[in-house]
Design an enzyme around this catalytic site. Structure first.
Site, PDB file in Angstrom:
ATOM      1  N   GLY A   1       0.961  -1.273  -0.006  1.00  0.00           N
ATOM      2  CA  GLY A   1       0.084  -0.149   0.085  1.00  0.00           C
ATOM      3  C   GLY A   1       0.781   1.090   0.135  1.00  0.00           C
ATOM      4  O   GLY A   1       0.625   2.327  -0.487  1.00  0.00           O
TER       5      GLY A   1
ATOM      6  N   HIS B   1      -5.797  -6.137   5.955  1.00  0.00           N
ATOM      7  CA  HIS B   1      -6.527  -5.314   5.471  1.00  0.00           C
ATOM      8  C   HIS B   1      -7.751  -6.297   4.823  1.00  0.00           C
ATOM      9  O   HIS B   1      -7.694  -7.155   4.976  1.00  0.00           O
ATOM     10  CB  HIS B   1      -5.643  -4.691   4.268  1.00  0.00           C
ATOM     11  CG  HIS B   1      -4.712  -3.721   4.734  1.00  0.00           C
ATOM     12  ND1 HIS B   1      -4.976  -2.244   4.776  1.00  0.00           N
ATOM     13  CD2 HIS B   1      -3.594  -3.719   5.701  1.00  0.00           C
ATOM     14  CE1 HIS B   1      -4.157  -1.695   5.217  1.00  0.00           C
ATOM     15  NE2 HIS B   1      -3.290  -2.668   6.092  1.00  0.00           N
TER      16      HIS B   1
HETATM   17  C1  LIG Z   1      -4.074   4.170   5.730  1.00  0.00           C
HETATM   18  C2  LIG Z   1      -3.050   3.396   5.134  1.00  0.00           C
HETATM   19  N1  LIG Z   1      -2.376   3.789   4.289  1.00  0.00           N
HETATM   20  C3  LIG Z   1      -1.358   2.932   3.726  1.00  0.00           C
HETATM   21  C4  LIG Z   1      -0.808   1.784   4.359  1.00  0.00           C
HETATM   22  C5  LIG Z   1       0.409   1.268   3.978  1.00  0.00           C
HETATM   23  O1  LIG Z   1       0.143   0.005   3.524  1.00  0.00           O
HETATM   24  P1  LIG Z   1       1.455  -1.242   3.354  1.00  0.00           P
HETATM   25  O2  LIG Z   1       1.531  -1.713   4.839  1.00  0.00           O
HETATM   26  O3  LIG Z   1       0.863  -2.340   2.443  1.00  0.00           O
HETATM   27  O4  LIG Z   1       2.590  -0.419   2.962  1.00  0.00           O
HETATM   28  C6  LIG Z   1      -1.399   1.398   5.691  1.00  0.00           C
HETATM   29  C7  LIG Z   1      -1.005   0.366   6.116  1.00  0.00           C
HETATM   30  O5  LIG Z   1      -1.691  -0.061   6.996  1.00  0.00           O
HETATM   31  C8  LIG Z   1      -2.779   2.363   5.817  1.00  0.00           C
HETATM   32  O6  LIG Z   1      -3.303   1.877   7.059  1.00  0.00           O
END
Ligand SMILES: Cc1ncc(COP(=O)(O)O)c(C=O)c1O
Length: 485
Positions: free
Chosen positions: A119, A261
């Site tokens: 993410g 998620h």
């Molecule tokens: C709102 C939000 N954006 C971005 C991310 C980043 O995702 P990732 O952990 O897959 O890098 C998260 C992670 O939980 C998040 O809660």
């Protein structure tokens, strides 16, 4: 030996490439059969294994079985897909990635989707896209401002800082833990170019207010949809109310597929958009910054691979190695995508379970409203909740520390609202000292309150009624011990 650069079929596994060229057609066919048989047997064994291993987990034992805040929810379909992808041994972006990109775009309701490896990478690719010179006057440049939320996750904001743009932090609304839209106009300046907000814990921000603001000032909108895949919002900005999934309102949106998620690929994420131009740019940033858009293992998709003249390169310089952006390599592997393909088929059911679990907690904890403020859904939204957020009120006879350690001591996992107040973190120390690099609107009192008093517990689809009832009992028991009944 498997030949490099040969793409496996999307329908049948590519086993032909395992056959020696010198083999006669008949013996090749026999070998092919036997490879197919072996694969079938492997898959059958994997199905048996998953069923047996999940049975071994046993029933819920109150006080002994952890009540997790989130986790992977899967069955044999994810594992057989993963084994199939590993037997393909394509490894990088391949047939499963193509299918997942299509399925995800269809689910969300957008034209284009690119898979990435997290993410955070999705946020990086999405924001980087706005800096592309291809966007001309509208691109975000160093020193331009981007309005974002102080109560959030760090990698919603990191790409803004990394590109030399200036994050402008607004406070949260105390009821929704999402953007306080009354601060948007105050946050605007002649350097504002974009807005980038997450849908906090699955709760959509006030999309109509944010969209209206963006349209008024001609700003880009990036929806960090990492915690909200499957949340819905009804916009009233058109001729008639229109209910759509979050991720379809902004110019670009992002997902995370990290295990807690709404669906998982282990590590993984996606960038999606309705704009072909932004999709092209996002793909370029994802794929080393290249101009070429061939899929992994393909050559000359554009048909003029050796007939371009770009930059100051000589005419005909290989398009495959021509770079229009300073990009990254953020691609997802086919192994990850194969898991995601099984998960996306379940996302609607997962969302229903999240909504049910949230409603059950809300209903059964409602009588504790004198000590907790519980998050409310944004008007006209139907969140696919990521978690159940509670803020300990100032007049409660206990602190957040008390309730959190009680719950954790009774095997109920808790989480803070991510970074709490982002600007209070050490990564801001240097900018704070030199008083530049970011701006803050007001004093962020609601964000500080969330940082000091809020925590959340899970509502993920792996929870049964027994987990929820146990969790409710622990909330009540803790309050009882402080004389709150
Ligand atoms: C709102 C939000 N954006 C971005 C991310 C980043 O995702 P990732 O952990 O897959 O890098 C998260 C992670 O939980 C998040 O809660």
């Amino acid at each position: 030996m498997t030949s490099a650069g040969q793409e496996p079929s999307a329908v049948a596994p590519d086993l032909r490439s395992n056959i020696d060229d010198e083999d006669s057609p008949a013996s090749a066919e026999r070998r092919l059969e036997s490879a197919r048989d072996i694969r079938q047997r492997i898959i059958g064994l994997v199905e048996d294994y998953v069923a047996a291993s999940q049975r071994e987990e046993g029933p819920f034992v109150p006080g002994r079985t952890p009540v997790r805040y989130a986790g992977r929810v899967y069955d044999e379909r994810e594992v057989t897909n993963l084994v199939n992808a590993s037997l393909d041994f394509w490894l990088t972006e391949g047939r499963y990635s193509a299918m997942l990109e299509k399925a995800l775009a269809q689910f969300v309701g957008v034209g284009f989707c690119r898979l990435v490896n997290s993410g955070s990478s999705a946020n990086l690719a999405a924001f980087s896209s706005l800096t592309s010179a291809r966007l001309g006057e509208r691109r975000v440049q160093r020193g331009d401002e981007v309005i974002t939320l102080a109560a959030g996750f760090p990698t919603t904001v990191a790409p803004i800082v990394q590109h030399g743009a200036v994050p402008v932090f607004v406070d949260a609304n105390p009821r929704t833990a999402n953007v306080d839209i009354t601060q948007l106009e105050e946050a605007f300046s002649s350097r504002t170019r974009a807005v980038m907000f997450a849908h906090t814990l699955g709760n959509p921000f006030d999309i109509d207010a944010v969209l209206t603001f963006c349209r008024r000032h001609d700003l880009w909108l990036v929806e960090d949809n990492c915690d909200a895949l499957g949340s819905r919002y009804t916009t009233q900005l058109g001729d008639a109310p229109d209910t759509r999934y979050t991720g379809t309102f902004g110019d670009l949106a992002t997902s995370s597929f990290y295990p807690p998620h709404h669906m998982t690929t282990g590590e993984g994420g996606a960038v999606y958009t309705d704009s072909e131009e932004l999709d092209d740019i996002a793909a370029s940033f994802r794929d080393w910054g290249r101009d070429c858009y061939c899929k992994s293992g393909k050559d000359n998709t554009c048909g003029i691979r050796f007939e371009h003249q770009l930059g100051e390169l000589p005419f005909g310089y290989d398009h495959k190695y021509t770079y229009s952006h300073f990009g990254y390599n953020l691609k997802m592997t086919d192994l990850q995508a194969s898991i995601g393909l099984a998960q996306i088929a379940k996302v609607a059911d997962f969302g229903a379970a999240r909504r049910r679990n949230f409603a059950y907690l809300r209903e059964n904890l409602a009588h504790l409203g004198e000590v907790f403020d519980f998050t409310e859904a944004t008007p006209r939204s139907d969140p696919s909740w990521f978690g159940f957020l509670a803020t300990v009120r100032e007049d409660a006879p206990f602190t957040r520390g008390d309730i959190v350690s009680y719950l954790e001591g009774h095997r109920v996992q808790t989480r803070m609202l991510f970074a709490g107040n982002l600007v209070r973190h050490p990564c801001f120390d240097e900018m704070r000292e030199r008083k530049s690099g970011y701006r803050v609107i007001g004093d962020l009192p609601v964000t500080d309150r969330l940082m000091e008093r809020a925590f959340w517990v899970g509502v993920y689809p792996g929870m049964g009624i027994e987990h929820l009832d146990y969790m409710i009992e622990q909330f009540i028991a803790c309050c009882d011990s402080f004389g709150v009944h």
